[in-house]
Design a protein around this motif. Structure first.
Motif, PDB file in Angstrom:
ATOM      1  N   MET A  71      49.390  44.942  35.928  1.00  0.00           N
ATOM      2  CA  MET A  71      49.218  45.991  34.747  1.00  0.00           C
ATOM      3  C   MET A  71      47.724  46.492  35.263  1.00  0.00           C
ATOM      4  SD  MET A  71      48.582  45.326  30.887  1.00  0.00           S
ATOM      5  CE  MET A  71      46.945  44.393  31.093  1.00  0.00           C
ATOM      6  N   LYS A  72      47.703  47.907  35.287  1.00  0.00           N
ATOM      7  CA  LYS A  72      46.389  48.508  35.390  1.00  0.00           C
ATOM      8  C   LYS A  72      45.500  48.495  34.249  1.00  0.00           C
ATOM      9  CE  LYS A  72      49.054  51.704  38.439  1.00  0.00           C
ATOM     10  NZ  LYS A  72      50.140  52.682  37.855  1.00  0.00           N
ATOM     11  N   ILE A  73      44.066  48.733  34.502  1.00  0.00           N
ATOM     12  CA  ILE A  73      43.203  48.597  33.524  1.00  0.00           C
ATOM     13  C   ILE A  73      42.493  49.946  33.703  1.00  0.00           C
ATOM     14  CG2 ILE A  73      41.161  47.693  32.673  1.00  0.00           C
ATOM     15  CD1 ILE A  73      42.106  44.989  33.369  1.00  0.00           C
ATOM     16  N   PHE A  74      42.446  50.990  32.703  1.00  0.00           N
ATOM     17  CA  PHE A  74      41.609  52.152  32.533  1.00  0.00           C
ATOM     18  C   PHE A  74      40.591  51.904  31.805  1.00  0.00           C
ATOM     19  CE2 PHE A  74      45.345  55.100  33.478  1.00  0.00           C
ATOM     20  CZ  PHE A  74      45.439  54.830  34.735  1.00  0.00           C
ATOM     21  N   LEU A  75      39.357  52.710  31.644  1.00  0.00           N
ATOM     22  CA  LEU A  75      38.298  52.761  30.785  1.00  0.00           C
ATOM     23  C   LEU A  75      38.450  53.661  30.050  1.00  0.00           C
ATOM     24  CD1 LEU A  75      34.875  51.938  32.222  1.00  0.00           C
ATOM     25  CD2 LEU A  75      36.159  50.328  30.833  1.00  0.00           C
ATOM     26  N   ASP A  76      38.278  53.432  28.579  1.00  0.00           N
ATOM     27  CA  ASP A  76      38.448  54.691  27.785  1.00  0.00           C
ATOM     28  C   ASP A  76      37.452  55.053  27.174  1.00  0.00           C
ATOM     29  OD1 ASP A  76      40.082  56.310  26.056  1.00  0.00           O
ATOM     30  OD2 ASP A  76      40.232  54.864  24.292  1.00  0.00           O
ATOM     31  N   THR A  77      36.707  55.831  27.969  1.00  0.00           N
ATOM     32  CA  THR A  77      35.248  56.328  27.826  1.00  0.00           C
ATOM     33  C   THR A  77      34.902  57.800  28.466  1.00  0.00           C
ATOM     34  OG1 THR A  77      32.966  55.612  27.595  1.00  0.00           O
ATOM     35  CG2 THR A  77      34.231  54.826  29.590  1.00  0.00           C
ATOM     36  N   ALA A  78      33.887  58.447  28.080  1.00  0.00           N
ATOM     37  CA  ALA A  78      33.261  59.552  28.946  1.00  0.00           C
ATOM     38  C   ALA A  78      31.817  59.110  29.260  1.00  0.00           C
ATOM     39  CB  ALA A  78      33.401  60.678  27.875  1.00  0.00           C
ATOM     40  N   ASN A  79      31.416  57.881  29.129  1.00  0.00           N
ATOM     41  CA  ASN A  79      30.007  57.415  29.153  1.00  0.00           C
ATOM     42  C   ASN A  79      30.057  57.185  30.774  1.00  0.00           C
ATOM     43  OD1 ASN A  79      28.163  54.955  29.501  1.00  0.00           O
ATOM     44  ND2 ASN A  79      27.418  55.990  27.941  1.00  0.00           N
ATOM     45  N   PHE A  80      28.923  57.831  31.430  1.00  0.00           N
ATOM     46  CA  PHE A  80      28.834  57.691  32.969  1.00  0.00           C
ATOM     47  C   PHE A  80      28.355  56.115  33.281  1.00  0.00           C
ATOM     48  CE2 PHE A  80      27.188  62.503  32.451  1.00  0.00           C
ATOM     49  CZ  PHE A  80      28.765  62.826  32.646  1.00  0.00           C
ATOM     50  N   GLU A  81      27.368  55.827  32.509  1.00  0.00           N
ATOM     51  CA  GLU A  81      26.869  54.444  32.941  1.00  0.00           C
ATOM     52  C   GLU A  81      27.774  53.366  32.862  1.00  0.00           C
ATOM     53  OE1 GLU A  81      25.338  56.614  30.499  1.00  0.00           O
ATOM     54  OE2 GLU A  81      23.889  57.099  32.236  1.00  0.00           O
ATOM     55  N   SER A  82      28.576  53.311  31.633  1.00  0.00           N
ATOM     56  CA  SER A  82      29.822  52.566  31.542  1.00  0.00           C
ATOM     57  C   SER A  82      30.753  52.768  32.692  1.00  0.00           C
ATOM     58  CB  SER A  82      30.609  52.569  30.216  1.00  0.00           C
ATOM     59  OG  SER A  82      29.738  52.141  29.371  1.00  0.00           O
ATOM     60  N   ILE A  83      31.157  53.676  33.235  1.00  0.00           N
ATOM     61  CA  ILE A  83      32.030  53.853  34.197  1.00  0.00           C
ATOM     62  C   ILE A  83      31.610  53.457  35.441  1.00  0.00           C
ATOM     63  CG2 ILE A  83      33.408  55.754  35.495  1.00  0.00           C
ATOM     64  CD1 ILE A  83      33.400  57.606  32.891  1.00  0.00           C
ATOM     65  N   GLN A  84      30.376  53.667  35.672  1.00  0.00           N
ATOM     66  CA  GLN A  84      29.659  53.219  36.986  1.00  0.00           C
ATOM     67  C   GLN A  84      29.641  51.680  36.996  1.00  0.00           C
ATOM     68  OE1 GLN A  84      29.138  55.228  39.691  1.00  0.00           O
ATOM     69  NE2 GLN A  84      28.736  53.491  40.740  1.00  0.00           N
ATOM     70  N   LYS A  85      29.278  51.126  35.752  1.00  0.00           N
ATOM     71  CA  LYS A  85      29.015  49.628  35.533  1.00  0.00           C
ATOM     72  C   LYS A  85      30.299  48.975  36.126  1.00  0.00           C
ATOM     73  CE  LYS A  85      27.780  46.334  32.456  1.00  0.00           C
ATOM     74  NZ  LYS A  85      27.408  45.907  31.032  1.00  0.00           N
ATOM     75  N   TYR A  86      31.435  49.376  35.445  1.00  0.00           N
ATOM     76  CA  TYR A  86      32.548  48.602  35.440  1.00  0.00           C
ATOM     77  C   TYR A  86      33.446  49.091  36.841  1.00  0.00           C
ATOM     78  CZ  TYR A  86      31.524  46.545  31.175  1.00  0.00           C
ATOM     79  OH  TYR A  86      30.752  45.976  30.099  1.00  0.00           O
ATOM     80  N   LEU A  87      33.252  50.332  37.277  1.00  0.00           N
ATOM     81  CA  LEU A  87      33.729  50.643  38.518  1.00  0.00           C
ATOM     82  C   LEU A  87      33.199  49.645  39.881  1.00  0.00           C
ATOM     83  CD1 LEU A  87      33.740  54.243  39.077  1.00  0.00           C
ATOM     84  CD2 LEU A  87      35.814  53.014  38.583  1.00  0.00           C
ATOM     85  N   GLU A  88      32.103  49.221  39.803  1.00  0.00           N
ATOM     86  CA  GLU A  88      31.449  48.418  40.477  1.00  0.00           C
ATOM     87  C   GLU A  88      32.011  47.086  40.474  1.00  0.00           C
ATOM     88  OE1 GLU A  88      27.311  48.988  40.183  1.00  0.00           O
ATOM     89  OE2 GLU A  88      27.247  50.833  40.906  1.00  0.00           O
ATOM     90  N   LEU A  89      32.592  46.573  39.488  1.00  0.00           N
ATOM     91  CA  LEU A  89      33.030  45.377  39.397  1.00  0.00           C
ATOM     92  C   LEU A  89      34.798  45.059  40.009  1.00  0.00           C
ATOM     93  CD1 LEU A  89      32.389  44.063  35.683  1.00  0.00           C
ATOM     94  CD2 LEU A  89      31.044  43.912  37.763  1.00  0.00           C
ATOM     95  N   GLY A  90      34.891  46.264  40.124  1.00  0.00           N
ATOM     96  CA  GLY A  90      36.372  46.363  41.146  1.00  0.00           C
ATOM     97  C   GLY A  90      37.637  46.249  40.266  1.00  0.00           C
ATOM     98  N   VAL A  91      37.598  46.129  38.844  1.00  0.00           N
ATOM     99  CA  VAL A  91      38.541  46.228  37.870  1.00  0.00           C
ATOM    100  C   VAL A  91      39.040  47.265  37.192  1.00  0.00           C
ATOM    101  CG1 VAL A  91      37.593  43.485  37.486  1.00  0.00           C
ATOM    102  CG2 VAL A  91      37.154  45.402  36.038  1.00  0.00           C
ATOM    103  N   VAL A  92      38.643  48.304  37.480  1.00  0.00           N
ATOM    104  CA  VAL A  92      38.962  49.482  36.677  1.00  0.00           C
ATOM    105  C   VAL A  92      39.701  50.481  37.669  1.00  0.00           C
ATOM    106  CG1 VAL A  92      38.247  51.685  35.806  1.00  0.00           C
ATOM    107  CG2 VAL A  92      37.089  49.346  35.129  1.00  0.00           C
ATOM    108  N   ASP A  93      40.918  50.731  37.271  1.00  0.00           N
ATOM    109  CA  ASP A  93      41.798  51.665  37.939  1.00  0.00           C
ATOM    110  C   ASP A  93      41.824  53.340  37.594  1.00  0.00           C
ATOM    111  OD1 ASP A  93      43.352  49.244  39.580  1.00  0.00           O
ATOM    112  OD2 ASP A  93      43.530  48.942  37.452  1.00  0.00           O
ATOM    113  N   GLY A  94      41.380  53.329  36.625  1.00  0.00           N
ATOM    114  CA  GLY A  94      41.242  54.835  36.348  1.00  0.00           C
ATOM    115  C   GLY A  94      40.630  55.296  34.890  1.00  0.00           C
ATOM    116  N   ILE A  95      40.449  56.210  34.291  1.00  0.00           N
ATOM    117  CA  ILE A  95      39.559  56.417  33.114  1.00  0.00           C
ATOM    118  C   ILE A  95      40.582  57.402  32.311  1.00  0.00           C
ATOM    119  CG2 ILE A  95      37.326  57.704  32.020  1.00  0.00           C
ATOM    120  CD1 ILE A  95      36.924  55.518  33.916  1.00  0.00           C
TER     121      ILE A  95
END
Ligand code: G3P
Length: 221
Positions: free
Chosen positions: A1-25
């Protein structure tokens, strides 16, 4: 299952992208409003920050204007998925965009019939909002079960993207039901990382290491 982040917050996007668990927004007008910055600049920036699919939503409601906005949004990057609310004009636009090889995400899905029609029109994703159904006393997860069953029975290629997630149990249950994607507010992803026994266990390990160091003062990696 893919995990997307439901947000337009740049800091959150950057933070969770770096964990390698986010596939999309996924974004929407309300999420952009929360950030209080130029929404067009914000959408363009998010598209560039992320390699995976980024859903950007139209705000037009009639077919010609939906098409006009969709083509503009799609021009922001190859990873854009145009998010279109579930209406008759929206379905017509999904059908036309699919023929142009533009990916679509049909949003504000609250019934299996809506999901079925969106899939037939060619949607890449359908977004059932489970939390909002729970809020009015319906069972959001049973809608996911119905849609997954219908799509798999007929071999539809549309992906089920579970939205309006309120807590980590929604994520586990969506995965068990075979949803293709969940889109999570950053705070839900944060809750999924933590467990009190992990925190407690880590404290014990670190305390024991400190005690060990007393006997071996020159210890080092
Ligand atoms: O992508 C939008 C969807 O997740 C909405 O969530 O919490 O506003 O119902 P919520």
């Amino acid at each position: 299952m893919k995990i997307f982040l439901d947000t337009a917050n740049f800091e959150s996007i950057q933070k969770y992208l770096e964990l390698g668990v986010v596939d999309g927004i996924t974004t929407n007008p309300s999420l952009l409003f929360k950030e209080n910055s130029d929404p067009i600049d914000a959408m363009k920036k998010i598209v560039k920050m992320v390699d995976g699919p980024v859903s950007l939503e139209v705000v037009a409601t009639d077919f010609d204007e939906i098409m006009d906005e969709s083509l503009k949004l799609a021009s922001y990057g190859d990873n854009v998925v145009v998010k279109i609310p579930m209406t008759a004009d929206g379905l017509k636009a999904v059908n036309a965009l699919t023929k142009k090889n533009i990916k679509t995400n049909v949003t504000l899905i609250f019934s299996a019939n809506q999901a079925l029609l969106a899939s037939k029109a060619g949607a890449t994703y359908v977004s059932p909002f489970i939390g909002r159904l729970d809020d009015i006393g319906h069972d959001g997860l049973s809608l996911i079960s119905d849609i997954v069953q219908i799509f798999s029975g007929y071999d539809f290629s549309t992906q089920v993207l579970v939205a309006s997630i309120r807590h980590p149990i929604h994520v586990i249950e969506s995965a068990k039901l075979g949803a293709d994607v969940v889109t999570l507010p950053p705070e839900i992803l944060q809750k999924m990382i933590h467990h009190t026994l992990t925190d407690k266990g880590l404290d014990i390990f670190l305390n024991d290491w400190e005690k060990l160091k007393k006997g071996f003062p020159n210890i080092g990696f």
